[in-house]
Each structure stands twice: as structure tokens, then as C-alpha cells.
Design a protein around this motif. Structure first.
Motif, PDB file in Angstrom:
ATOM      1  N   TRP A 286     -14.157  -3.534   6.301  1.00 12.10           N
ATOM      2  CA  TRP A 286     -14.020  -3.755   5.327  1.00 12.10           C
ATOM      3  C   TRP A 286     -13.457  -5.300   5.258  1.00 12.10           C
ATOM      4  CZ3 TRP A 286     -13.904  -1.783  -0.234  1.00 12.10           C
ATOM      5  CH2 TRP A 286     -13.225  -2.889  -0.765  1.00 12.10           C
ATOM      6  N   ILE A 287     -13.850  -5.860   3.976  1.00 12.53           N
ATOM      7  CA  ILE A 287     -13.548  -7.132   3.266  1.00 12.53           C
ATOM      8  C   ILE A 287     -13.645  -7.727   2.330  1.00 12.53           C
ATOM      9  CG2 ILE A 287     -14.960  -9.919   3.559  1.00 12.53           C
ATOM     10  CD1 ILE A 287     -14.824  -8.456   6.634  1.00 12.53           C
ATOM     11  N   PRO A 288     -11.964  -8.373   2.182  1.00 11.79           N
ATOM     12  CA  PRO A 288     -11.747  -8.216   0.356  1.00 11.79           C
ATOM     13  C   PRO A 288     -12.213  -9.323  -0.441  1.00 11.79           C
ATOM     14  CG  PRO A 288     -10.160  -8.532   2.349  1.00 11.79           C
ATOM     15  CD  PRO A 288     -11.306  -8.490   3.098  1.00 11.79           C
ATOM     16  N   THR A 289     -12.683 -10.149   0.155  1.00 13.37           N
ATOM     17  CA  THR A 289     -13.543 -11.390  -0.296  1.00 13.37           C
ATOM     18  C   THR A 289     -14.975 -10.988  -0.794  1.00 13.37           C
ATOM     19  OG1 THR A 289     -14.127 -12.584   2.041  1.00 13.37           O
ATOM     20  CG2 THR A 289     -12.318 -12.837   0.276  1.00 13.37           C
ATOM     21  N   GLY A 299     -13.167  -7.179  -3.513  1.00  9.91           N
ATOM     22  CA  GLY A 299     -14.016  -6.863  -1.999  1.00  9.91           C
ATOM     23  C   GLY A 299     -15.125  -5.679  -1.708  1.00  9.91           C
ATOM     24  N   ARG A 349      -6.872 -11.717   0.745  1.00 13.63           N
ATOM     25  CA  ARG A 349      -7.109 -11.268  -0.781  1.00 13.63           C
ATOM     26  C   ARG A 349      -8.578 -12.033  -1.465  1.00 13.63           C
ATOM     27  NH1 ARG A 349      -2.608 -11.889  -4.579  1.00 13.63           N
ATOM     28  NH2 ARG A 349      -4.583 -11.450  -5.851  1.00 13.63           N
ATOM     29  N   SER A 350      -8.777 -11.678  -2.550  1.00  6.92           N
ATOM     30  CA  SER A 350      -9.844 -12.534  -3.003  1.00  6.92           C
ATOM     31  C   SER A 350      -8.604 -13.575  -4.189  1.00  6.92           C
ATOM     32  CB  SER A 350     -10.451 -11.458  -4.172  1.00  6.92           C
ATOM     33  OG  SER A 350     -11.866 -12.368  -4.649  1.00  6.92           O
ATOM     34  N   ASP A 373      -6.918  -6.557  -5.157  1.00 11.55           N
ATOM     35  CA  ASP A 373      -8.163  -7.804  -3.802  1.00 11.55           C
ATOM     36  C   ASP A 373      -6.944  -7.809  -2.785  1.00 11.55           C
ATOM     37  OD1 ASP A 373      -5.993  -9.976  -5.654  1.00 11.55           O
ATOM     38  OD2 ASP A 373      -7.679 -11.106  -5.712  1.00 11.55           O
ATOM     39  N   ASN A 376      -6.364  -4.523   2.480  1.00 11.75           N
ATOM     40  CA  ASN A 376      -7.172  -4.735   4.185  1.00 11.75           C
ATOM     41  C   ASN A 376      -7.457  -3.941   5.003  1.00 11.75           C
ATOM     42  OD1 ASN A 376      -7.122  -7.942   4.849  1.00 11.75           O
ATOM     43  ND2 ASN A 376      -6.000  -7.813   2.715  1.00 11.75           N
TER      44      ASN A 376
END
Length: 422
Positions: A286-289, A299, A349-350, A373, A376
């Protein structure tokens, strides 16, 4: 000097060294000076040091010995006070070594040219002997101390634990434990140790629900396998893991449906994510950005190649195999060492910081807030369980609760932060 003196030439007929001097072994030519002609050499083996004696040295003293570290010191005295400054050099010999080796300030040793030798990791040099050379003039003119050995370890011999005096004992958190025969906790029991050494050629197995609890270091030159449900615990954050052996960590998860995912994290360095379940090609992190079409930009899942090395403390999600909904797959990581110590993991976070809003995902209406966002996916980087209460109390920037993934009921709507991974 000048016309005074004598010239000694060893006779070729003399082939064996002798402990006592004999004129018969030498061709002697006395110089023609007045003081040396026809000298008497019967006392040639006696030496007089006018004004002093050779340097002296005490027997080595082991101080502050623990299973983690120790110091060994000697006291040297000048043979001629006011002469050259004393010089020191420490030597070691391992069991079976033919010769002594001069130590250098590398690895676990420091102070090798001083009166005190420091050893930062005793477990990696157990059963070595040490002595010190004390010199006053030249490297070839020295006095050597007696040798000493750091003791206090206990050894598993395949039947019981024995101390250095061959007395039966039991392991404890204050003792260095050495595995010198195969050991299985399901037969011989879990145990605590100050540090642990597994010798080459032997295997230690931590069975399900069993443990080995270490205060400091692990030296692995043999094999250590942690079965699913077992735990290898290291208490000290600075405990060192070293050796050329083989560490295997097993964690088994049984999936009940072909749509089941399991969350994984590697407790071992240099472990590829594809080795968790080689039959599954659905692996994500998982990539929040990751940019999204939604306003929050909160994400998304990123497909992970099989050869990607799992980051310490990062979580990965892997789906079970299509062909067998009851399959069991195991995370087995050989030829590497377990993780230990403080492992910092960056969270992301975004950038959305606006008001809540809704959007339609299929037939489901979702409400998005600015904190969505913040998600994580983290993972346990150790070969044991973690204390969840301490984890939450020490990481106050987290939400303060733990969510557990369950396989107890069929999946109805599986969403992670608004995304489905069915």
C-alpha cells in the motif's frame, strides 16, 4: 671494540641446539688486545643487567565478565625505571589453532596495544585463550604473561547442559548458552540465555508455542529454525546477530477461500516477497501517495514483483492460490539472519486537507475525510510477537488501536481505504 673482542664461528659439526654453552661447539678467535686474549668463556650463559632487571608482567585478570563483554588486564613494570616506555601486544589462540595470532583493533577487540584488552562480544570468541607481551626495548625483547580464558558459558551436549567444570546446570538469562548438539524445544524445553551460540554442524529448533529468549547476541554458525507459532526473542536493542549459519523462520497461514488475502512482513533480512507463496502472483503493498482520480488522492495498491526484497517493517498483502482454496503456504527464509534492534519505518500521507465528501464506488457510497490519506500498511519485522500495548504507547502518532484481519466469515465487501482487492 677496536683491537679488543672475540669472534665466534659455530662449527658445522654442531647440528642440534643445546641448552648449555660449550667451548667445543665453537671456533673462537680472541682479538690480540690486552683485555681479551685467551679469555675464559665458561660463564658465557650468565647475564648481568647492571642498574636494573627485565620488565615484569602480572597474570592477566578478567574483569567485569558477562555473556556480552569483558576486559582482560595486566600490570607491567619497567626493568630499568626511567627507560623506554612499555609497549603491549595482546595475542589469542582458538581451540585447535597451531599458533598464536596478534590481535588488532577490529571487530569485537579494542585496546590490543594497551595494558587492558576489551572484548565487546564475548559470544563470538568463546573458548579463545589470551596473553599479553610486554616490551621495553625492542619487539624481540619482551616478557609474556600467562594465558587466560574467559569462562562462564554453558553447553548443550545432546543430553544436558554443562558448565565449564562439566557440572550439570540449567540455562538462564545470565548465562551464555552454546548449542553443541541438536536441540528441539518440543523435547528439551524453551529456555532463556544471556547470549546464544549455535555451533557449526548442529540444528536448534523452536517448536510451535515454544521460545528461546536472548538478552543480547545470537552467533549462528549452525542452523536455527523457528516453527510457525514459535518465537525467537532478543531483549536488547543492540544485540548483534552474526555468523555463517542458516536461519529459517516459518509462518503458516491456511486460507479458506480462493479470494482470501494474508498480510505478511519479513522478520529476516534480504527476503524476496515472492518466496512467501510462489504459486500466487497477486502481491501488493500500500502506497499512500499513489495518485488517484478522487479529490483526496488517498493512495492505492501497488503490484509487487516476486524478486522485490521485503522492506523491514513494511506490510505486504498476498492472495492465496486459485487452484486450492484450502492450501497452506509458508514464509520460509533461509541463509539470512533475523532482524533485531530498533527499526524505524517511515509513514506517509497524501496532501488532501479539505472538507469531507462522498463518492460512489460501484454500488457503495463512500465518505472521504482528510485523514483517509493517513493509512499505512506496517508489519512486524521480528521473529516473535510484539507487545501491542507497548507498540501503541510508544508510537503516539498512530491512531491508537489495532485492526485484526479475520478469515472467520465470508467476505461481503472487502475495502481497504475505499479500494477493493477481491
Amino acid at each position: 671494540m677496536g683491537t679488543d673482542g672475540s669472534n665466534f664461528k659455530r662449527k658445522t659439526s654442531v647440528t642440534v641446539p643445546k641448552s648449555a654453552y660449550s667451548n667445543a661447539d665453537w671456533d673462537i678467535t680472541d682479538y690480540a688486545g690486552s683485555s681479551c686474549l685467551n679469555n675464559n668463556y665458561t660463564d658465557i650463559g650468565n647475564y648481568i643487567f647492571p642498574g636494573g632487571t627485565p620488565p615484569s608482567v602480572t597474570t592477566p585478570i578478567v574483569s567485569n565478565p558477562t555473556c556480552k563483554s569483558a576486559t582482560i588486564s595486566v600490570t607491567g613494570s619497567e626493568g630499568f625505571p626511567g627507560g623506554n616506555t612499555l609497549a603491549y601486544q595482546w595475542y589469542y589462540s582458538n581451540s585447535g589453532d597451531a599458533n598464536w595470532t596478534a590481535l588488532s583493533n577490529t571487530g569485537v577487540f579494542s585496546g590490543v596495544t594497551s595494558s587492558t584488552l576489551s572484548i565487546s562480544n564475548v559470544s563470538s570468541v568463546i573458548n579463545y585463550q589470551y596473553y599479553c607481551q610486554v616490551r621495553e626495548i625492542l619487539a624481540t625483547c619482551f616478557i609474556a604473561s600467562k594465558a587466560t580464558k574467559i569462562t562462564g558459558a554453558i553447553t548443550w551436549n545432546g543430553t544436558d547442559w554443562r558448565d565449564s567444570n562439566n557440572v550439570v546446570t540449567t540455562p538462564s538469562i545470565g548465562k551464555l548458552a552454546i548449542i553443541n548438539a541438536n536441540y528441539d524445544t518440543s523435547i528439551n524445553g524453551s529456555f532463556d540465555a544471556c547470549s546464544l551460540v549455535v555451533n557449526n554442524g548442529f540444528t536448534a529448533i523452536i517448536a510451535p508455542t515454544n521460545y528461546i529468549n536472548i538478552q543480547y547476541d545470537l552467533t549462528l554458525n549452525g542452523n536455527l529454525t523457528v516453527k510457525s507459532g514459535g518465537s525467537l526473542v532478543q531483549i536488547d536493542d543492540f544485540g548483534l546477530n552474526s555468523g555463517t549459519g542458516n536461519f529459517v523462520m516459518e509462518r503458516t497461514a491456511t486460507v479458506a477461500r480462493t479470494t482470501d488475502y494474508v498480510y505478511w512482513s519479513s522478520p529476516i533480512s534480504n527476503f524476496q516477497v515472492g518466496n512467501v507463496n510462489p504459486s500466487s502472483w497477486l502481491r501488493y503493498k500500500w502506497i499512500p501517495t499513489i495518485p488517484r482520480a478522487y479529490t483526496s488522492n488517498f493512495g492505492g495498491w501497488l503490484a509487487t514483483p516476486a524478486n522485490e526484497v521485503m522492506e523491514k517493517g513494511k506490510g505486504y498483502i498476498i492472495r492465496g492460490p486459485y487452484t486450492n482454496p484450502t492450501a497452506t503456504f509458508t514464509n520460509t527464509a533461509p541463509n539470512n539472519l533475523p532482524n533485531n534492534g530498533i527499526i524505524p519505518v517511515g509513514v506517509e500521507r497524501s496532501t488532501y486537507d479539505g472538507a469531507p465528501y462522498t463518492y460512489l464506488s460501484g454500488s457503495t457510497t463512500l465518505t472521504v475525510v482528510k485523514d483517509d490519506d493517513n493509512y499505512n500498511l506496517l508489519g512486524n519485522p521480528y521473529p516473535s510477537a510484539v507487545d501491542v500495548q507497548k507498540f501503541l504507547s510508544l508510537n503516539t502518532n498512530l491512531a491508537g488501536h489495532i485492526r485484526l484481519w479475520t478469515h472467520g466469515t465470508p467476505i461481503q465487501s472487502s475495502l481497504f481505504n475505499g479500494q477493493s482487492f477481491l
